[in-house]
Motif scaffolding. Structure first.
Motif, PDB file in Angstrom:
ATOM      1  N   GLN A   6       0.812  -1.214   0.000  1.00  0.00           N
ATOM      2  CA  GLN A   6       0.000   0.000   0.000  1.00  0.00           C
ATOM      3  C   GLN A   6       0.848   1.268   0.000  1.00  0.00           C
ATOM      4  O   GLN A   6       0.387   2.325  -0.393  1.00  0.00           O
ATOM      5  CB  GLN A   6      -0.958  -0.031   1.193  1.00  0.00           C
ATOM      6  CG  GLN A   6      -2.082  -1.002   0.883  1.00  0.00           C
ATOM      7  CD  GLN A   6      -2.977  -1.279   2.057  1.00  0.00           C
ATOM      8  OE1 GLN A   6      -2.639  -0.980   3.196  1.00  0.00           O
ATOM      9  NE2 GLN A   6      -4.131  -1.872   1.787  1.00  0.00           N
ATOM     10  N   GLU A   7       2.053   1.159   0.419  1.00  0.00           N
ATOM     11  CA  GLU A   7       2.929   2.329   0.431  1.00  0.00           C
ATOM     12  C   GLU A   7       3.260   2.789  -0.985  1.00  0.00           C
ATOM     13  O   GLU A   7       3.257   3.968  -1.288  1.00  0.00           O
ATOM     14  CB  GLU A   7       4.232   1.988   1.156  1.00  0.00           C
ATOM     15  CG  GLU A   7       4.310   2.622   2.511  1.00  0.00           C
ATOM     16  CD  GLU A   7       5.618   2.338   3.211  1.00  0.00           C
ATOM     17  OE1 GLU A   7       6.569   1.822   2.598  1.00  0.00           O
ATOM     18  OE2 GLU A   7       5.661   2.630   4.411  1.00  0.00           O
ATOM     19  N   THR A   8       3.563   1.818  -1.838  1.00  0.00           N
ATOM     20  CA  THR A   8       3.951   2.162  -3.215  1.00  0.00           C
ATOM     21  C   THR A   8       2.778   2.040  -4.180  1.00  0.00           C
ATOM     22  O   THR A   8       2.859   2.542  -5.307  1.00  0.00           O
ATOM     23  CB  THR A   8       5.080   1.228  -3.698  1.00  0.00           C
ATOM     24  OG1 THR A   8       4.600  -0.121  -3.611  1.00  0.00           O
ATOM     25  CG2 THR A   8       6.325   1.363  -2.862  1.00  0.00           C
ATOM     26  N   GLY A   9       1.757   1.342  -3.769  1.00  0.00           N
ATOM     27  CA  GLY A   9       0.607   1.121  -4.637  1.00  0.00           C
ATOM     28  C   GLY A   9       0.868   0.055  -5.687  1.00  0.00           C
ATOM     29  O   GLY A   9       0.095  -0.110  -6.630  1.00  0.00           O
ATOM     30  N   LEU A  10       1.984  -0.661  -5.554  1.00  0.00           N
ATOM     31  CA  LEU A  10       2.323  -1.674  -6.552  1.00  0.00           C
ATOM     32  C   LEU A  10       1.859  -3.054  -6.088  1.00  0.00           C
ATOM     33  O   LEU A  10       1.959  -3.395  -4.911  1.00  0.00           O
ATOM     34  CB  LEU A  10       3.833  -1.723  -6.783  1.00  0.00           C
ATOM     35  CG  LEU A  10       4.478  -0.441  -7.319  1.00  0.00           C
ATOM     36  CD1 LEU A  10       5.990  -0.608  -7.420  1.00  0.00           C
ATOM     37  CD2 LEU A  10       3.898  -0.071  -8.675  1.00  0.00           C
ATOM     38  N   SER A  11       1.325  -3.823  -7.037  1.00  0.00           N
ATOM     39  CA  SER A  11       1.002  -5.218  -6.751  1.00  0.00           C
ATOM     40  C   SER A  11       2.229  -6.051  -7.079  1.00  0.00           C
ATOM     41  O   SER A  11       3.027  -5.687  -7.959  1.00  0.00           O
ATOM     42  CB  SER A  11      -0.165  -5.678  -7.615  1.00  0.00           C
ATOM     43  OG  SER A  11      -1.275  -4.850  -7.358  1.00  0.00           O
ATOM     44  N   ILE A  12       2.380  -7.174  -6.382  1.00  0.00           N
ATOM     45  CA  ILE A  12       3.577  -7.992  -6.573  1.00  0.00           C
ATOM     46  C   ILE A  12       3.162  -9.453  -6.691  1.00  0.00           C
ATOM     47  O   ILE A  12       2.458  -9.982  -5.825  1.00  0.00           O
ATOM     48  CB  ILE A  12       4.563  -7.819  -5.386  1.00  0.00           C
ATOM     49  CG1 ILE A  12       4.824  -6.323  -5.130  1.00  0.00           C
ATOM     50  CG2 ILE A  12       5.874  -8.544  -5.657  1.00  0.00           C
ATOM     51  CD1 ILE A  12       5.501  -6.021  -3.816  1.00  0.00           C
TER      52      ILE A  12
END
Lengths: 73, 867
Positions: free
Chosen positions: B822-828
């Motif tokens: 949630q900090e970067t908004g990136l899914s991994i």
């Protein structure tokens, strides 16, 4: 087996969530395996589906250096 | 997807010993550790090189310290030494040898001797006596004092002056004064004024463990005494003695074979004393004096010295009888500091590890024999480009490539070779010979089409001119190379006279050039020209994977047989070399063929009508927004090389293949391109960093190899290996493959690792569609995928392919497994592909496309742990 080590903390707590289960990842017990060696570690894990997350800095840092060391054994 | 088995346990006990004879014969070719010629010639084994370097640096005290290691009386030695070192000095071949003896004399005079601290010097228990006087006695007394024997000298002279005068009366006043004080300072007990009679000797000898005598005294005690000159001993009486002349000369060691007297006997006496002192050692320990004596006396050296940089050829003249301090320093500065570093000068790999090849070679051999523990030489072993340059530059033919290859094979065989350094390259080879492989006879759509008139006008009338110098050349010229029109149609049966094998790198880097060359060959070579897109197997061979090499060779042989055992036209010198390892038929380079049939009508043949790639790209991935740029028709761009100076980089694959090197030069001359030869060209050419998989195992060293190639010239480089072209361009240096110039194509900026695969696959599919009218089997992705620029850069440096990312996204779409930061908004998301786990950081765009922001990987597996 050596004592488990914690190389990653979820900071702030709850920043990582499982996309499938919609729950925050928690600190969970996991084991890295390479060339017949096992290393107990604590990693962010989804409490529901058990998905284990290996953060980028861990993969490119500690994990990579241990891989190199084991490869040359 | 192709996979390679990771090696097993870390606890491997298998050892396959490389024969010691092989190790020794390979390693001993390196002459780096051979002594310089001056030292080798010195019976006393003075480290002349270090001595002269110290003197040249102005540090005469250090120089004296080195000189005193070989003699207790430097002024005596330097006054009379016959300087065999000077005769062997390499400078004597092109000018004056260094005046080593003169420098020694000056150093002995001006240098300040260091006072021995004596703290760690333990006096020996065994006592020694010397009877007599003279040069031999003087030197022997000095040697034994240095060895810390309690020593008594019985002589007839009345005092120190007399004793020294008897030995070295030839010294000038100043030297005599200095040596006298040196003699007095030594811990030697003198009994002067003795009458050296047999009775006296018999009376005194019992008190000593070892007795020595000058030759004169020994003969007085035992008139029948015979000295063994190798040991300096009269065996019957166990009397260590001088021999060979009045002065204690040893005739055998005299450079000119004569016995010297006075001053001329100095070297023989000094050497005799050295041998005698060693005999005393052995006797004192009650051991046979014959054993364990090491290498005594002068030896031969195999050292190589490059004399091309020598400038100061004339000896510094001296104003007085002895060099002044300044003159001595100046003369010593002429020393070339003989070291053989011929291979290290031009090899970035050896320069990187800062070890001479003899040393690193032995370490690499030792590395293979470690059963448990760290294999610290794995990385160096895998960093050599196996290019063979050292074998050419080394005066002794040192073969680092052989050592590294043999070590790699051994490590693979014993299951100790890590897969990680080579896995990417090996998978790439499997890709080239799998998904991207193509073997077809000449297509119907591209018939042989030389018009008869032109052929008659241009074709050489003397068929012998067609004969290349290679083995099996007759195959190449027989049955009328230039057959009538339409001969190419015969190939439709499925066989062909030739097959073009451009090599995996050419297809990956310059697919349009490959196509242009192939089409040209089809049109102008009669008898049918097939096409084989694949890897020659060099990658498996370089990686030391013999099993895989065998499989690859068997596969290629089978495919070649299916085409009717054609003559191979290689597009890459390394492929040509590798294919010749197993293919018994004739293998030509495309450069040989173009020399024979001439350059295409215009050097700038238009690029193929249909631009490379687009059609197949659409088929492959309808929404692939990241198709690499097509090679463009850059005929005008390429023609600007006309009349321009360029540097030619010879491919390491063509080392030893003068015919290929000359053919390239001839083609360039025909194109009107002015070639400037660089240092280390031809057979001495360095590797660009691609060879031997160096760029996969050690990108840092590989880059240094590329830089080493590029530092030779600022001019644009022309290459005849696509890998070289790619690596030079990657470093921002203008470079072109010769086929780009010939066909007026421009491969453009270097493709990344994914584009290289994409180019190969696309070339295959486009050619299948357009030339052979076959519908290639291609998988269509039903979702769009995009990459940020940063993601592309990271993937390239981390060796992550677009295909790997696609595997992850496919898996994600199947399972839904992913996390959100949630900090970067990136899914991994991740997926294990073969031996590697790939992680992809992405966002989903409004149009449903996946935008990749980053990707990383690790080889470890990770599992859940209970309890």
């Amino acid at each position: 087996m050596p004592a488990e080590k914690n190389y990653y903390t979820i900071d702030p707590e709850g920043k990582l969530t499982c996309l499938k289960c919609k729950v925050p990842l928690v600190k969970g017990k996991a084991k890295f395996m390479y060339l017949d060696n096992g290393f107990p570690v604590e990693l962010p894990v989804c409490p529901v589906c058990g998905f284990i997350y290996v953060p980028e800095e861990l993969a490119l840092g500690k994990v990579a250096s241990v891989e190199r060391a084991l490869e040359d054994k | 997807m192709a996979q390679i088995q990771e090696r097993g346990s870390t606890h491997v006990y298998k050892v396959s010993k490389i024969a010691q004879e092989e190790v020794d014969s390979m390693v001993s070719r390196c002459v780096y550790e051979d002594p310089p010629f001056c030292s080798a010639a010195c019976p006393l084994k003075l480290d002349t090189r270090a001595f002269l370097q110290a003197a040249a640096s102005g540090d005469l005290n250090k120089a004296l310290l080195l000189y005193e290691k070989v003699t207790p009386f430097p002024l005596v030695l330097s006054s009379g030494c016959d300087a065999p070192c000077e005769k062997k000095c390499r400078l004597s071949e092109i000018g004056d040898a260094i005046a080593i003896r003169e420098v020694e004399a000056a150093v002995s005079r001006y240098g300040q001797a260091k006072k021995a601290s004596g703290v760690f010097r333990m006096r020996k228990k065994q006592t020694v006596a010397i009877f007599g006087s003279g040069l031999f006695t003087l030197f022997l007394a000095g040697e034994l004092e240095k060895k810390m024997y309690p020593l008594t000298v019985f002589c007839e002279e009345a005092g120190f002056e007399g004793f020294l005068k008897a030995a070295a009366g030839f010294l000038d006043e100043e030297a005599f004064r200095l040596e006298l004080s040196r003699l007095k300072g030594k811990e030697i007990h003198f009994e002067f004024g003795c009458r050296l009679t047999p009775e006296f000797f018999a009376e005194k000898r019992a008190a000593f463990d070892v007795v020595c005598a000058s030759e004169e005294a020994a003969l007085r005690f035992f008139p029948e005494a015979v000295c063994d000159p190798a040991l300096m001993i009269y065996e019957a009486e166990r009397l260590v003695m001088g021999c060979g002349g009045k002065e204690g000369n040893d005739g055998a060691t005299h450079a000119d074979g004569t016995l010297g007297t006075g001053k001329t006997g100095v070297m023989a006496a000094a050497f005799g004393a050295k041998k005698a002192a060693l005999t005393v050692d052995r006797l004192a320990q009650r051991l046979d004096p014959r054993n364990t004596r090491g290498n005594e006396g002068p030896s031969e050296s195999r050292l190589y010295t490059d004399l091309s940089s020598a400038t100061a050829l004339e000896r510094v003249s001296k104003a007085g009888a002895v060099y002044t301090r300044e003159e001595a320093v100046q003369e010593a500065s002429r020393c070339l500091d003989c070291h053989c570093e011929e291979c290290m000068k031009s090899c970035a790999f050896l320069a990187h590890y800062k070890k001479h090849p003899g040393l690193i070679g032995r370490e690499i051999y030792n590395n293979t024999q470690i059963i448990m523990g760290d294999h610290q030489l794995n990385k160096p072993m895998n960093s050599c480009s196996l290019c063979g340059q050292c074998t050419v530059t080394c005066p002794n033919g040192f073969d680092m490539a052989h050592i590294c290859r043999s070590a790699r094979r051994n490590m693979v065989e014993t299951d100790k070779m890590p897969l990680a350094p080579h896995e990417f390259a090996l998978l790439d080879m499997l890709f080239s010979n799998g998904e991207a492989f193509l073997a077809r006879p000449q297509p119907r759509s591209l018939p042989y089409s030389i018009v008869k008139e032109r052929e008659q006008a241009d074709a050489p009338t003397d068929s012998s001119s067609l004969v290349p110098n290679g083995v099996g050349a007759d195959t190449w010229t027989d049955s009328g190379s230039f057959a009538p029109d339409g001969a190419g149609l015969d190939t439709l049966a499925g066989t062909c006279k030739y097959v073009f094998f451009p090599g995996c790198q050419a297809s990956a880097i310059a697919p349009a050039t490959v196509r242009a060359a192939y089409e040209d060959l089809c049109r102008r070579l009669p008898g049918g020209v097939g096409l084989m897109l694949g890897c020659c197997g060099a990658i498996a061979s370089w990686a030391g994977r013999e099993e895989l090499t065998k499989q690859t060779r068997a596969f290629l042989s089978q495919e070649l047989s299916r085409l009717g055992d054609p003559i191979i036209i290689a597009g890459c010198p390394s492929c040509k070399k590798e294919l010749s390892e197993f293919w018994p038929g004739l293998i030509l380079g495309i450069w040989d063929v173009l020399l024979e049939i001439g350059l295409p009508e215009s050097e700038a043949v238009p690029s193929p009508d249909s631009p490379m790639g687009q059609q197949a790209a659409d088929l492959l991935n309808g929404n692939h927004s990241d198709a690499p740029e097509d090679e463009t028709d850059a005929s005008s761009d390429c023609l600007h090389f006309h009349g321009r100076s360029v540097a030619l980089h010879d491919s390491c694959g063509a080392r030893g293949d003068e015919k290929t090197q000359n053919a390239i030069r001839e083609l360039m001359a025909q194109m009107g391109i002015e070639l400037v030869e660089t240092p280390y060209s031809g057979d001495r050419s360095p590797c660009c960093g691609y060879g031997g998989l160096a760029s996969y195992a050690n990108p840092e060293v590989a880059k240094e190899m590329t830089d080493k190639c590029l530092e030779r010239s600022d001019l644009p480089y022309i290459t005849y290996c696509m890998a070289c072209r790619d690596r030079f361009a990657r470093e921002g240096h203008e470079s072109r493959h010769i086929l780009e110039l010939i066909y007026g194509t421009d491969a453009g900026s270097p493709p990344d690792i994914s584009e290289k695969r994409y180019n190969r696959l696309t070339l295959k599919n486009t050619l299948l569609t357009e030339l052979w009218q076959e519908a290639p089997a291609m998988q269509k992705r039903d979702y769009p995928l995009r990459f940020t620029e940063e993601a592309r850069r990271l993937m390239d440096s981390r060796m992550i392919l677009t295909d790997d990312v696609l595997e992850v996204i496919d898996e994600l779409r199947k399972t839904g497994d992913a996390i959100l930061d949630q900090e970067t908004g990136l899914s991994i998301a991740c997926k294990r592909v073969g031996n590697v786990t790939f992680w992809v950081k992405f966002t989903v765009e409004e149009d449903g496309a996946y935008l990749v922001h980053s990707a990383y990987s690790h080889r470890m597996t990770v599992v859940k742990r209970e309890g």
